[in-house]
Design a protein around this motif. Structure first.
Motif, PDB file in Angstrom:
ATOM      1  N   LEU A 248       0.851  -1.183   0.000  1.00 45.21           N
ATOM      2  CA  LEU A 248       0.000   0.000   0.000  1.00 45.21           C
ATOM      3  C   LEU A 248       0.890   1.237   0.000  1.00 45.21           C
ATOM      4  N   TYR A 249       0.629   2.161  -0.916  1.00 42.65           N
ATOM      5  CA  TYR A 249       1.381   3.413  -1.005  1.00 42.65           C
ATOM      6  C   TYR A 249       0.511   4.546  -0.475  1.00 42.65           C
ATOM      7  N   SER A 250       1.111   5.426   0.309  1.00 50.06           N
ATOM      8  CA  SER A 250       0.372   6.540   0.904  1.00 50.06           C
ATOM      9  C   SER A 250       1.146   7.839   0.735  1.00 50.06           C
ATOM     10  N   GLY A 251       0.410   8.903   0.451  1.00 49.98           N
ATOM     11  CA  GLY A 251       0.999  10.231   0.326  1.00 49.98           C
ATOM     12  C   GLY A 251       0.207  11.225   1.158  1.00 49.98           C
ATOM     13  N   SER A 252       0.868  12.278   1.621  1.00 47.84           N
ATOM     14  CA  SER A 252       0.207  13.252   2.482  1.00 47.84           C
ATOM     15  C   SER A 252       0.464  14.669   1.987  1.00 47.84           C
ATOM     16  N   ARG A 253      -0.031  15.644   2.734  1.00 41.79           N
ATOM     17  CA  ARG A 253       0.038  17.024   2.286  1.00 41.79           C
ATOM     18  C   ARG A 253       1.192  17.772   2.949  1.00 41.79           C
ATOM     19  N   LYS A 254       1.137  19.087   2.910  1.00 43.71           N
ATOM     20  CA  LYS A 254       2.218  19.959   3.387  1.00 43.71           C
ATOM     21  C   LYS A 254       2.761  19.521   4.739  1.00 43.71           C
ATOM     22  N   GLY A 255       4.090  19.444   4.812  1.00 41.66           N
ATOM     23  CA  GLY A 255       4.739  19.026   6.042  1.00 41.66           C
ATOM     24  C   GLY A 255       5.290  17.620   5.994  1.00 41.66           C
ATOM     25  N   ASP A 256       4.980  16.893   4.918  1.00 42.88           N
ATOM     26  CA  ASP A 256       5.456  15.511   4.785  1.00 42.88           C
ATOM     27  C   ASP A 256       5.681  15.236   3.307  1.00 42.88           C
ATOM     28  N   ASN A 257       6.943  15.121   2.892  1.00 42.89           N
ATOM     29  CA  ASN A 257       7.280  14.947   1.479  1.00 42.89           C
ATOM     30  C   ASN A 257       7.333  13.488   1.029  1.00 42.89           C
ATOM     31  N   ASP A 258       7.134  12.551   1.935  1.00 41.35           N
ATOM     32  CA  ASP A 258       7.353  11.144   1.606  1.00 41.35           C
ATOM     33  C   ASP A 258       6.105  10.438   1.092  1.00 41.35           C
ATOM     34  N   ILE A 259       6.285   9.652   0.029  1.00 40.54           N
ATOM     35  CA  ILE A 259       5.334   8.607  -0.326  1.00 40.54           C
ATOM     36  C   ILE A 259       5.844   7.337   0.355  1.00 40.54           C
ATOM     37  N   VAL A 260       5.032   6.735   1.202  1.00 45.74           N
ATOM     38  CA  VAL A 260       5.466   5.593   2.013  1.00 45.74           C
ATOM     39  C   VAL A 260       4.872   4.308   1.446  1.00 45.74           C
ATOM     40  N   CYS A 261       5.697   3.274   1.363  1.00 40.84           N
ATOM     41  CA  CYS A 261       5.252   1.950   0.923  1.00 40.84           C
ATOM     42  C   CYS A 261       5.141   1.047   2.153  1.00 40.84           C
ATOM     43  N   TRP A 262       3.925   0.539   2.400  1.00 39.17           N
ATOM     44  CA  TRP A 262       3.651  -0.324   3.540  1.00 39.17           C
ATOM     45  C   TRP A 262       3.591  -1.784   3.079  1.00 39.17           C
ATOM     46  N   ASP A 263       4.189  -2.662   3.839  1.00 41.81           N
ATOM     47  CA  ASP A 263       4.200  -4.093   3.537  1.00 41.81           C
ATOM     48  C   ASP A 263       2.980  -4.743   4.183  1.00 41.81           C
ATOM     49  N   LEU A 264       2.017  -5.190   3.374  1.00 41.96           N
ATOM     50  CA  LEU A 264       0.805  -5.790   3.924  1.00 41.96           C
ATOM     51  C   LEU A 264       1.001  -7.232   4.346  1.00 41.96           C
ATOM     52  N   ARG A 265       2.158  -7.835   4.005  1.00 39.47           N
ATOM     53  CA  ARG A 265       2.468  -9.175   4.485  1.00 39.47           C
ATOM     54  C   ARG A 265       3.040  -9.123   5.887  1.00 39.47           C
ATOM     55  N   ASN A 266       3.537  -7.967   6.276  1.00 45.09           N
ATOM     56  CA  ASN A 266       4.079  -7.746   7.613  1.00 45.09           C
ATOM     57  C   ASN A 266       3.532  -6.404   8.086  1.00 45.09           C
ATOM     58  N   GLY A 268       2.266  -3.035   9.435  1.00 48.46           N
ATOM     59  CA  GLY A 268       2.881  -2.091  10.357  1.00 48.46           C
ATOM     60  C   GLY A 268       4.295  -1.737   9.969  1.00 48.46           C
ATOM     61  N   GLN A 269       4.896  -2.525   9.072  1.00 47.49           N
ATOM     62  CA  GLN A 269       6.263  -2.280   8.629  1.00 47.49           C
ATOM     63  C   GLN A 269       6.257  -1.536   7.288  1.00 47.49           C
ATOM     64  N   THR A 270       7.174  -0.600   7.144  1.00 47.29           N
ATOM     65  CA  THR A 270       7.341   0.096   5.874  1.00 47.29           C
ATOM     66  C   THR A 270       8.515  -0.523   5.122  1.00 47.29           C
ATOM     67  N   LEU A 271       8.344  -0.680   3.813  1.00 43.80           N
ATOM     68  CA  LEU A 271       9.421  -1.221   2.988  1.00 43.80           C
ATOM     69  C   LEU A 271      10.399  -0.128   2.585  1.00 43.80           C
ATOM     70  N   TYR A 272       9.856   1.029   2.194  1.00 37.29           N
ATOM     71  CA  TYR A 272      10.698   2.144   1.758  1.00 37.29           C
ATOM     72  C   TYR A 272       9.823   3.386   1.594  1.00 37.29           C
ATOM     73  N   SER A 273      10.467   4.493   1.312  1.00 38.28           N
ATOM     74  CA  SER A 273       9.750   5.737   1.022  1.00 38.28           C
ATOM     75  C   SER A 273      10.370   6.380  -0.210  1.00 38.28           C
ATOM     76  N   ALA A 274       9.608   7.257  -0.850  1.00 36.97           N
ATOM     77  CA  ALA A 274      10.075   8.012  -2.012  1.00 36.97           C
ATOM     78  C   ALA A 274       9.835   9.488  -1.723  1.00 36.97           C
ATOM     79  N   ASP A 317      17.716  -2.565  10.056  1.00 39.17           N
ATOM     80  CA  ASP A 317      16.921  -2.439  11.274  1.00 39.17           C
ATOM     81  C   ASP A 317      16.944  -1.007  11.779  1.00 39.17           C
ATOM     82  N   GLY A 318      15.742  -0.436  11.967  1.00 36.50           N
ATOM     83  CA  GLY A 318      15.633   0.906  12.515  1.00 36.50           C
ATOM     84  C   GLY A 318      15.894   2.023  11.527  1.00 36.50           C
ATOM     85  N   VAL A 319      16.240   1.693  10.278  1.00 39.89           N
ATOM     86  CA  VAL A 319      16.520   2.729   9.278  1.00 39.89           C
ATOM     87  C   VAL A 319      15.601   2.507   8.084  1.00 39.89           C
ATOM     88  N   GLU A 320      14.812   3.517   7.749  1.00 42.14           N
ATOM     89  CA  GLU A 320      13.895   3.407   6.619  1.00 42.14           C
ATOM     90  C   GLU A 320      14.644   3.571   5.313  1.00 42.14           C
TER      91      GLU A 320
END
Length: 383
Positions: A248-266, A268-274, A317-320
Motif C-alpha cells: 500500500l502506497y500513501s501520500g500526504s500534504r504539506k509538512g510531509d514529502n514522503d510517499i510511504v510503501c507499507w508491507d501488507l504481508r508484515n 505495520g512495517q514500511t518497505l521504503y519511502s520516495a 533495522d531501525g533505518v527506513e
C-alpha cells in the motif's frame, strides 16, 4: 440498473499485458490544453486539481477550481495525438473527489459513468457522454440535513459505492440511489477525523484502505477494521495499492514529502519511502504503472519524479530505506498536482495550478502579480 460485465477481469488482465515497462527517463510533449480552462472573472484564480484516465484509456477526466469536471477524448490523426473536450459537468460547490465507474469497457458504452462529490451536495452519478445526472446518493448529518462526503471509491465491480466523511464510511448499492446505505463508524479508532481518501485492494476484493486528515490509515477487511497504520507527519491525501495487492502506497500534504510503501504481508512495517516536494495542503497525486514497475508523482516545483519499483532495496533495522530517484522531469511552470498513467499505452497526463496570493512591494505599495502561474492539462509520451 447498472450491469456488471463478466469480462471485467479479463479486460484488466489484458490492460496489464499491454502496458509494457519503459525507461521513464524522459518525456516527449504531445499536446497542451489551457484555453479550455479560461474564466471571465479576473478576480478568480483558476487552477486544475488533478486528472484521471478512464479505464479503457479513451477519455480523461479533469477537476478544476471553477467547480467543473471536464471530459477530454484522446484522438489519433495521422499519428498526431491530441485531446478534444467533449463535455463538462457543473457541480454546486467545490469538488472534493471524483472517480470513473470501473466497468467502463463496454461495446455499447452504456456504462460511461462518473461519480462526484462536492461541498454541501449529495453524491452524484453522471453520464459522461451527455452530462446528464443518472442517480443521487444522500448522506445525512445529525440534524437530518443532506451532508457532503469528502472521498469516493467504487468497489472492484462497480456494484458498491464507498464514501468517507467526518467519522464514518457509508456504503451504497450503485443500483439503489437515495439514502439506503451501510454505515461504518470510524470516530473511535481513527481520531474523529475526516476520511480523506479510499482505495480498494485489486486482488483481495474484501480489503480496502482509508486515509484521514489526522494522519491515520485504516485497513479494513469485510467492512471490519483490521489494522491501523501510523507514521505520516501530515494528513493523508492519497492511497493506492500495488497491482499485486501486497503493498500500500500513501501520500500526504504539506509538512510531509514522503510517499510511504507499507508491507501488507508484515503489517505495520514500511518497505521504503520516495521523497517528493509538497509545500501546499492540496492533493499532490501519484500513480503506479499497471505492471507495477514505476511510481510517478507530481511536485510543487513544476516537475514530476519517477522511481523504479523493481530496484533492489537494502533493509536495515531501525533505518527506513529510500528509493533511488529514476528521473526528475520539468513539465509545467507551476505546481504539478495531477499525474495519471494511461492504462494501455506509454502516455502520461499531467495537470497544474494552485492558489497564488498577490504580494506587495514595500516601496510603492502596489500589488505585484505572480508570474509563475500555469493552469493546463498536458499529454506526454513516455520514453
Amino acid at each position: 440498473m447498472i450491469e456488471v460485465s463478466d469480462t471485467l477481469l479479463d479486460t484488466q488482465r489484458e490492460i496489464t499485458k499491454l502496458n509494457q515497462p519503459v525507461s521513464f527517463k524522459s518525456l516527449q510533449h504531445l499536446c497542451t490544453c489551457s484555453d479550455d480552462f479560461l474564466v471571465d472573472d479576473k478576480e478568480f484564480q483558476q487552477c486544475l486539481k488533478g486528472c484521471k484516465w478512464s479505464p479503457n484509456g479513451l477519455s480523461i477526466l479533469i477537476n478544476s477550481e471553477d467547480k467543473r469536471l471536464r471530459i477530454f477524448n484522446i484522438e489519433d490523426i495521422e499519428q498526431n495525438v491530441s485531446l478534444c473536450k467533449v463535455n463538462q459537468i457543473k457541480e454546486g460547490g467545490t469538488i472534493y473527489d471524483y472517480v470513473w465507474y470501473p466497468n467502463f469497457v463496454d461495446k455499447n458504452k452504456t456504462n460511461n459513468l462518473i461519480l462526484s462529490t462536492s461541498h454541501r451536495s449529495p453524491i452524484h452519478l453522471w453520464n459522461a457522454t451527455d452530462g446528464q445526472l443518472e442517480a443521487t446518493y444522500r448522506v445525512y448529518d445529525h440534524v437530518d440535513e443532506v451532508a457532503h462526503v469528502n472521498s469516493l471509491c467504487f468497489n472492484w465491480s462497480g456494484e458498491e459505492i464507498y464514501s468517507g466523511s467526518y467519522g464514518k464510511i457509508n456504503i451504497f448499492r450503485t443500483e439503489r440511489p437515495g439514502r439506503e446505505f451501510i454505515e461504518i463508524p470510524t470516530k473511535a479508532d481513527l481520531h474523529r477525523s475526516i476520511i480523506s481518501t479510499i482505495a480498494m485492494n485489486p486482488v483481495d476484493k474484501s480489503m480496502f484502505a482509508v486515509g484521514t486528515y489526522s494522519k491515520d490509515i485504516g485497513i479494513y477487511g469485510g467492512n471490519q477494521l483490521m489494522y491501523i497504520l501510523r507514521g505520516h507527519k501530515s494528513g493523508i491525501t492519497q492511497l493506492k495499492f500495488s497491482p499485486d495487492g501486497l503493498k500500500l502506497y500513501s501520500g500526504s500534504r504539506k509538512g510531509d514529502n514522503d510517499i510511504v510503501c507499507w508491507d501488507l504481508r508484515n503489517v505495520g512495517q514500511t518497505l521504503y519511502s520516495a521523497e517528493r516536494t509538497v509545500t501546499t495542503n492540496q492533493r499532490i497525486c501519484f500513480d503506479i504503472s499497471s505492471d507495477g514497475k514505476f511510481l510517478v508523482s507530481g511536485n510543487c516545483t513544476g516537475d514530476i519524479s519517477t522511481w523504479q519499483l523493481d530496484q533492489t532495496i537494502e533493509l536495515s533495522d531501525g533505518v527506513e530505506s529510500v528509493l533511488t530517484l529514476n528521473s526528475k522531469i520539468p513539465v509545467h511552470n507551476d505546481c504539478v498536482n495531477g499525474v495519471s498513467l494511461h492504462p494501455t499505452r506509454p502516455l502520461l497526463a499531467t495537470t497544474s495550478g494552485q492558489r497564488h496570493h498577490d504580494f506587495y512591494d514595500d516601496d510603492d505599495e502596489q500589488a505585484l502579480q505572480v508570474t509563475c502561474t500555469d493552469s493546463s492539462l498536458k499529454l506526454w509520451k513516455i520514453i
